[in-house]
Design a protein around this motif. Sequence first.
Motif, PDB file in Angstrom:
ATOM      1  N   ALA A 105      49.972  31.384   6.846  1.00 40.23           N
ATOM      2  CA  ALA A 105      49.364  32.259   7.843  1.00 40.23           C
ATOM      3  C   ALA A 105      49.058  33.621   7.239  1.00 40.23           C
ATOM      4  O   ALA A 105      48.011  34.208   7.494  1.00 40.23           O
ATOM      5  CB  ALA A 105      50.292  32.406   9.052  1.00 40.23           C
ATOM      6  N   SER A 106      49.953  34.127   6.406  1.00 35.87           N
ATOM      7  CA  SER A 106      49.748  35.409   5.755  1.00 35.87           C
ATOM      8  C   SER A 106      48.550  35.367   4.816  1.00 35.87           C
ATOM      9  O   SER A 106      47.774  36.314   4.726  1.00 35.87           O
ATOM     10  CB  SER A 106      51.017  35.791   4.988  1.00 35.87           C
ATOM     11  N   ALA A 107      48.378  34.270   4.107  1.00 41.31           N
ATOM     12  CA  ALA A 107      47.282  34.152   3.140  1.00 41.31           C
ATOM     13  C   ALA A 107      45.930  34.115   3.822  1.00 41.31           C
ATOM     14  O   ALA A 107      44.924  34.520   3.236  1.00 41.31           O
ATOM     15  CB  ALA A 107      47.480  32.903   2.288  1.00 41.31           C
ATOM     16  N   THR A 108      45.864  33.621   5.055  1.00 40.71           N
ATOM     17  CA  THR A 108      44.592  33.529   5.765  1.00 40.71           C
ATOM     18  C   THR A 108      44.424  34.614   6.809  1.00 40.71           C
ATOM     19  O   THR A 108      43.405  34.645   7.493  1.00 40.71           O
ATOM     20  CB  THR A 108      44.460  32.143   6.434  1.00 40.71           C
ATOM     21  N   ALA A 109      45.383  35.527   6.943  1.00 39.73           N
ATOM     22  CA  ALA A 109      45.299  36.600   7.929  1.00 39.73           C
ATOM     23  C   ALA A 109      44.141  37.525   7.601  1.00 39.73           C
ATOM     24  O   ALA A 109      43.777  37.712   6.446  1.00 39.73           O
ATOM     25  CB  ALA A 109      46.605  37.387   7.962  1.00 39.73           C
ATOM     26  N   GLU A 110      43.564  38.128   8.642  1.00 41.55           N
ATOM     27  CA  GLU A 110      42.448  39.048   8.450  1.00 41.55           C
ATOM     28  C   GLU A 110      42.927  40.415   7.957  1.00 41.55           C
ATOM     29  O   GLU A 110      42.164  41.149   7.358  1.00 41.55           O
ATOM     30  CB  GLU A 110      41.683  39.224   9.761  1.00 41.55           C
ATOM     31  N   ASN A 111      44.156  40.766   8.206  1.00 42.03           N
ATOM     32  CA  ASN A 111      44.679  42.077   7.810  1.00 42.03           C
ATOM     33  C   ASN A 111      45.792  41.920   6.793  1.00 42.03           C
ATOM     34  O   ASN A 111      46.533  40.950   6.803  1.00 42.03           O
ATOM     35  CB  ASN A 111      45.231  42.821   9.036  1.00 42.03           C
ATOM     36  N   GLY A 112      45.917  42.906   5.897  1.00 43.61           N
ATOM     37  CA  GLY A 112      47.035  42.939   4.973  1.00 43.61           C
ATOM     38  C   GLY A 112      46.787  42.301   3.621  1.00 43.61           C
ATOM     39  O   GLY A 112      47.621  42.403   2.730  1.00 43.61           O
ATOM     40  N   ARG A 113      45.651  41.645   3.440  1.00 38.54           N
ATOM     41  CA  ARG A 113      45.394  40.999   2.148  1.00 38.54           C
ATOM     42  C   ARG A 113      45.257  42.015   1.025  1.00 38.54           C
ATOM     43  O   ARG A 113      45.669  41.773  -0.098  1.00 38.54           O
ATOM     44  CB  ARG A 113      44.147  40.125   2.207  1.00 38.54           C
ATOM     45  N   GLY A 114      44.654  43.165   1.300  1.00 40.78           N
ATOM     46  CA  GLY A 114      44.480  44.192   0.276  1.00 40.78           C
ATOM     47  C   GLY A 114      45.803  44.680  -0.264  1.00 40.78           C
ATOM     48  O   GLY A 114      45.971  44.841  -1.481  1.00 40.78           O
ATOM     49  N   LEU A 115      46.771  44.906   0.617  1.00 36.72           N
ATOM     50  CA  LEU A 115      48.096  45.343   0.163  1.00 36.72           C
ATOM     51  C   LEU A 115      48.766  44.269  -0.682  1.00 36.72           C
ATOM     52  O   LEU A 115      49.411  44.578  -1.683  1.00 36.72           O
ATOM     53  CB  LEU A 115      48.981  45.716   1.347  1.00 36.72           C
ATOM     54  N   ARG A 116      48.603  43.020  -0.313  1.00 34.80           N
ATOM     55  CA  ARG A 116      49.182  41.936  -1.126  1.00 34.80           C
ATOM     56  C   ARG A 116      48.520  41.878  -2.497  1.00 34.80           C
ATOM     57  O   ARG A 116      49.176  41.616  -3.505  1.00 34.80           O
ATOM     58  CB  ARG A 116      49.086  40.602  -0.392  1.00 34.80           C
ATOM     59  N   MET A 117      47.220  42.154  -2.561  1.00 34.51           N
ATOM     60  CA  MET A 117      46.545  42.172  -3.864  1.00 34.51           C
ATOM     61  C   MET A 117      47.055  43.334  -4.717  1.00 34.51           C
ATOM     62  O   MET A 117      47.292  43.165  -5.912  1.00 34.51           O
ATOM     63  CB  MET A 117      45.036  42.273  -3.687  1.00 34.51           C
ATOM     64  N   ILE A 118      47.227  44.493  -4.105  1.00 32.65           N
ATOM     65  CA  ILE A 118      47.759  45.637  -4.837  1.00 32.65           C
ATOM     66  C   ILE A 118      49.131  45.286  -5.409  1.00 32.65           C
ATOM     67  O   ILE A 118      49.425  45.583  -6.568  1.00 32.65           O
ATOM     68  CB  ILE A 118      47.833  46.888  -3.944  1.00 32.65           C
ATOM     69  N   GLU A 119      49.965  44.625  -4.618  1.00 32.37           N
ATOM     70  CA  GLU A 119      51.293  44.227  -5.087  1.00 32.37           C
ATOM     71  C   GLU A 119      51.207  43.271  -6.270  1.00 32.37           C
ATOM     72  O   GLU A 119      52.072  43.276  -7.144  1.00 32.37           O
ATOM     73  CB  GLU A 119      52.084  43.596  -3.940  1.00 32.37           C
ATOM     74  N   GLN A 120      50.165  42.442  -6.332  1.00 32.58           N
ATOM     75  CA  GLN A 120      50.012  41.505  -7.441  1.00 32.58           C
ATOM     76  C   GLN A 120      49.585  42.192  -8.734  1.00 32.58           C
ATOM     77  O   GLN A 120      49.931  41.749  -9.818  1.00 32.58           O
ATOM     78  CB  GLN A 120      48.985  40.422  -7.088  1.00 32.58           C
ATOM     79  N   PHE A 121      48.833  43.281  -8.634  1.00 33.57           N
ATOM     80  CA  PHE A 121      48.280  43.935  -9.821  1.00 33.57           C
ATOM     81  C   PHE A 121      49.082  45.136 -10.303  1.00 33.57           C
ATOM     82  O   PHE A 121      48.862  45.612 -11.420  1.00 33.57           O
ATOM     83  CB  PHE A 121      46.826  44.356  -9.560  1.00 33.57           C
ATOM     84  N   ALA A 122      49.991  45.650  -9.489  1.00 30.83           N
ATOM     85  CA  ALA A 122      50.775  46.830  -9.865  1.00 30.83           C
ATOM     86  C   ALA A 122      52.236  46.438 -10.052  1.00 30.83           C
ATOM     87  O   ALA A 122      52.673  45.377  -9.599  1.00 30.83           O
ATOM     88  CB  ALA A 122      50.653  47.907  -8.782  1.00 30.83           C
ATOM     89  N   ASP A 123      52.989  47.303 -10.737  1.00 34.95           N
ATOM     90  CA  ASP A 123      54.417  47.054 -10.931  1.00 34.95           C
ATOM     91  C   ASP A 123      55.236  47.463  -9.713  1.00 34.95           C
ATOM     92  O   ASP A 123      56.191  46.793  -9.358  1.00 34.95           O
ATOM     93  CB  ASP A 123      54.926  47.809 -12.170  1.00 34.95           C
ATOM     94  N   HIS A 124      54.877  48.582  -9.104  1.00 34.33           N
ATOM     95  CA  HIS A 124      55.576  49.094  -7.923  1.00 34.33           C
ATOM     96  C   HIS A 124      54.547  49.583  -6.925  1.00 34.33           C
ATOM     97  O   HIS A 124      53.580  50.242  -7.323  1.00 34.33           O
ATOM     98  CB  HIS A 124      56.501  50.259  -8.283  1.00 34.33           C
ATOM     99  N   VAL A 125      54.774  49.290  -5.647  1.00 36.67           N
ATOM    100  CA  VAL A 125      53.872  49.732  -4.578  1.00 36.67           C
ATOM    101  C   VAL A 125      54.721  50.373  -3.497  1.00 36.67           C
ATOM    102  O   VAL A 125      55.774  49.846  -3.127  1.00 36.67           O
ATOM    103  CB  VAL A 125      53.081  48.544  -3.983  1.00 36.67           C
ATOM    104  N   HIS A 126      54.242  51.512  -3.005  1.00 37.23           N
ATOM    105  CA  HIS A 126      54.934  52.204  -1.925  1.00 37.23           C
ATOM    106  C   HIS A 126      53.898  52.589  -0.876  1.00 37.23           C
ATOM    107  O   HIS A 126      52.868  53.177  -1.204  1.00 37.23           O
ATOM    108  CB  HIS A 126      55.653  53.446  -2.450  1.00 37.23           C
ATOM    109  N   VAL A 127      54.177  52.245   0.373  1.00 36.76           N
ATOM    110  CA  VAL A 127      53.296  52.580   1.489  1.00 36.76           C
ATOM    111  C   VAL A 127      54.102  53.441   2.448  1.00 36.76           C
ATOM    112  O   VAL A 127      55.227  53.085   2.813  1.00 36.76           O
ATOM    113  CB  VAL A 127      52.817  51.299   2.212  1.00 36.76           C
ATOM    114  N   ARG A 128      53.515  54.589   2.828  1.00 37.41           N
ATOM    115  CA  ARG A 128      54.221  55.443   3.782  1.00 37.41           C
ATOM    116  C   ARG A 128      53.227  56.080   4.728  1.00 37.41           C
ATOM    117  O   ARG A 128      52.057  56.276   4.396  1.00 37.41           O
ATOM    118  CB  ARG A 128      55.048  56.502   3.077  1.00 37.41           C
ATOM    119  N   ASN A 129      53.689  56.363   5.912  1.00 30.50           N
ATOM    120  CA  ASN A 129      52.899  57.064   6.905  1.00 30.50           C
ATOM    121  C   ASN A 129      53.237  58.544   6.862  1.00 30.50           C
ATOM    122  O   ASN A 129      54.381  58.925   6.628  1.00 30.50           O
ATOM    123  CB  ASN A 129      53.186  56.524   8.302  1.00 30.50           C
ATOM    124  N   ARG A 130      52.234  59.350   7.095  1.00 30.74           N
ATOM    125  CA  ARG A 130      52.410  60.788   7.279  1.00 30.74           C
ATOM    126  C   ARG A 130      52.076  61.035   8.732  1.00 30.74           C
ATOM    127  O   ARG A 130      50.903  61.160   9.083  1.00 30.74           O
ATOM    128  CB  ARG A 130      51.478  61.577   6.365  1.00 30.74           C
TER     129      ARG A 130
END
Length: 154
Positions: A105-130
């Motif tokens: 379901a996550s792989a076919t979801a319309e939202n959140g795929r970009g963040l998963r791709m970033i996690e695949q290409f980077a060593d560390h990922v941090h997301v925060r709200n301001r």
Amino acid sequence: MSIWWSLHLRREAASVPLARRLLLDAMRTAGVDPDISFDLSVALTEACANAVEHGGDERSSGEGPGAYRVTAYLDGERCRIEVADSGPGFPSRRVVRRTAATAQASATAENGRGLRMIEQFADHVHVRNRPGHGAVVSFDKVLKWRGDALLSVG
């Protein structure tokens, strides 16, 4: 030696390849390994696309209305990139037990795929709200250098 740069960009699709090209050119000039440069450029593209699509409304913020900021640091053995927008931020994440069904379901979801791709290409990922000022996606990767690198760590 280290370098950094920061761009303030309009939330327009044309800004995404501009940010990617600047990153690739800076890394090529510095002597970063092309495979590492490619990985970081894909992650940056996804973060910028997310900022363009979701990152703001017409209210003013530290990034300005309809704008976002990209900052890249090449320092020693690491590259760190931050993309900050003026949007509503990311929704609160809920802990979900990963199963085969949720992974599908996550792989076919319309939202959140970009963040998963970033996690695949980077060593560390941090997301925060301001709160009241948008979201920041930051990621980093250990650098590898070409033999003729200008900035390599020796």
